[in-house]
Write a protein that holds these residues in place. Structure first.
Motif, short mmCIF file in Angstrom:
data_model
loop_
_atom_site.label_atom_id
_atom_site.label_comp_id
_atom_site.label_asym_id
_atom_site.label_seq_id
_atom_site.Cartn_x
_atom_site.Cartn_y
_atom_site.Cartn_z
N ILE A 1 0.89 -1.17 0.00
CA ILE A 1 0.00 0.00 0.00
C ILE A 1 0.92 1.21 0.00
O ILE A 1 1.56 1.53 1.01
CB ILE A 1 -0.94 0.00 1.23
N MET A 2 1.00 1.85 -1.15
CA MET A 2 1.97 2.94 -1.35
C MET A 2 1.33 4.23 -0.86
O MET A 2 0.66 4.92 -1.62
CB MET A 2 2.30 3.08 -2.84
N ASP A 3 1.52 4.56 0.41
CA ASP A 3 0.80 5.71 0.97
C ASP A 3 1.79 6.78 1.45
O ASP A 3 2.91 6.46 1.84
CB ASP A 3 -0.08 5.23 2.13
N ASN B 1 -10.55 6.43 -4.10
CA ASN B 1 -9.71 7.59 -4.44
C ASN B 1 -10.38 8.54 -5.44
O ASN B 1 -9.92 9.67 -5.61
CB ASN B 1 -8.33 7.16 -4.95
N ARG C 1 -11.28 12.23 -4.45
CA ARG C 1 -10.30 13.33 -4.39
C ARG C 1 -10.61 14.40 -5.43
O ARG C 1 -11.35 14.15 -6.38
CB ARG C 1 -8.90 12.76 -4.61
N TYR D 1 -0.64 -1.14 -4.73
CA TYR D 1 -1.94 -0.45 -4.64
C TYR D 1 -1.73 0.97 -5.14
O TYR D 1 -1.13 1.80 -4.45
CB TYR D 1 -2.39 -0.47 -3.19
N ALA D 2 -2.21 1.24 -6.34
CA ALA D 2 -1.92 2.53 -6.98
C ALA D 2 -3.12 3.48 -6.93
O ALA D 2 -2.95 4.70 -6.88
CB ALA D 2 -1.51 2.30 -8.43
N PHE D 3 -4.34 2.92 -6.97
CA PHE D 3 -5.52 3.78 -6.95
C PHE D 3 -6.71 2.95 -6.49
O PHE D 3 -7.01 1.91 -7.07
CB PHE D 3 -5.79 4.34 -8.37
N SER D 4 -7.38 3.43 -5.43
CA SER D 4 -8.48 2.65 -4.88
C SER D 4 -9.81 3.12 -5.46
O SER D 4 -9.91 4.23 -6.00
CB SER D 4 -8.51 2.78 -3.36
N ARG E 1 2.86 -1.44 4.26
CA ARG E 1 2.20 -0.15 4.07
C ARG E 1 3.13 0.96 4.53
O ARG E 1 3.61 0.94 5.67
CB ARG E 1 0.88 -0.05 4.85
N ARG F 1 -3.83 0.69 8.70
CA ARG F 1 -5.12 0.15 8.23
C ARG F 1 -4.95 -0.42 6.84
O ARG F 1 -3.94 -0.22 6.18
CB ARG F 1 -6.20 1.24 8.27
N SER G 1 -7.43 -0.02 4.30
CA SER G 1 -8.03 0.83 3.27
C SER G 1 -8.60 0.02 2.09
O SER G 1 -8.32 0.32 0.93
CB SER G 1 -7.03 1.88 2.77
#
Ligand code: IPE
Ligand code: IPE
Ligand code: MG
Length: 257
Positions: free
Chosen positions: A34-36, A84, A87, A78-81, A204, A210, A212
């Protein structure tokens, strides 16, 4: 000044060190990330959030090359949920340009490294330029046999599970399946990415503890590793550190070790 040079030198030197004492026979097959923290990375520097996303792309490449070097077989990013989309439009538009930008810069090198690109998530809601870039990358790498680099793009785990429920309901209604046919294996095989084993290790970045809405079914027994570092700061050393920590864990799956 000396300190700055020293820390730069240490950092760069560290990047070139061999992977720290990883045991070759306990490498996680599938690592999911998860790239956050892109936005906060940029905010902290007084830069617009999109600069964080742009810089985060370099970390995607570092992570892919490092995963390949370590011997990981599958790397899911994980690039785009599915959430997302909430936004601001400008940010979403920017994010939707990144896959083609990333592939324009990196695809040739990834092909040379025998990387296979895949995607999980709903393509139909993505802009046509985004999906075109992903499809080209998947097509051009479909026969590669090295690292599988799987992008979760417009991905949401609850939606994935909901769609599997619907498929089951339809198959039951048509008589193609009976309730006894709906096993854990059947469900696992009808989620989006049937060819991937469950992640062994979830990473993450960005300090949040979390999931997400990420791979809720598949992460049931994955080892979790969190770091406060923001995604643009992530690199080979952090991946190696996470794998080293993974190798110190005992996976019991509810049994005894
Ligand atoms: C992760 O970074 C990238 C995406 C979710 C697309 P964020 O954009 O969530 O960055 P933060 O969490 O706001 O710092
Ligand atoms: C998770 O990050 C999604 C991706 C990294 C693509 P978010 O920034 O969207 O997660 P929340 O909103 O903090 O839970
Ligand atoms: Mg975030």
């Amino acid at each position: 000044m000396i300190n700055i040079i020293q820390s730069w030198w240490n950092k760069n030197k560290a990047q070139k060190l061999p992977v720290p004492t990883l045991s070759k026979d306990n490498i996680p097959r599938h690592v999911a990330i998860i790239m956050d923290g892109n936005g906060r990375w940029a905010n902290r520097r007084g830069l617009p959030r999109i600069v964080g996303h742009q810089t985060g792309m370099k970390a995607v490449k570092r992570a892919a090359l490092a995963a390949d070097e370590i011997g990981i077989e599958y790397l899911t990013m994980y690039a785009f949920s599915t959430e997302n989309w909430k936004r601001p439009k400008d940010e979403v538009d920017f994010l939707m340009r990144l896959p083609e930008e990333f592939l324009a810069m990196e695809l040739e090198e990834l092909i040379e490294k025998n990387v296979r690109i895949q995607m999980m998530g709903h393509p139909e809601e993505l802009p046509s330029h985004t999906i075109a870039a992903m499809e080209e990358a998947m097509r051009r790498t479909e026969n590669n046999t090295g690292l599988v680099l799987n992008f979760a793009l417009n991905y949401g785990s609850r939606r994935e599970i909901k769609e599997t429920f619907k498929e089951a309901a339809e198959a039951l209604a048509s008589g193609a399946l009976t309730p006894a046919d709906i096993t854990e294996e059947w469900i696992g095989e009808h989620l989006y990415h049937t060819a991937l084993p469950d992640p062994d290790l979830l990473i993450r970045t960005g300090g949040e503890l979390r999931l997400s809405n990420f791979m809720l079914w598949q992460l049931a027994y994955s080892e979790l590793w969190f770091t406060d570092l923001y995604w643009p700061e992530f690199g080979r050393d952090q991946l190696a550190q996470a794998v080293a920590e993974y190798q110190r864990r005992t996976r019991r799956y509810g049994g005894l070790s």
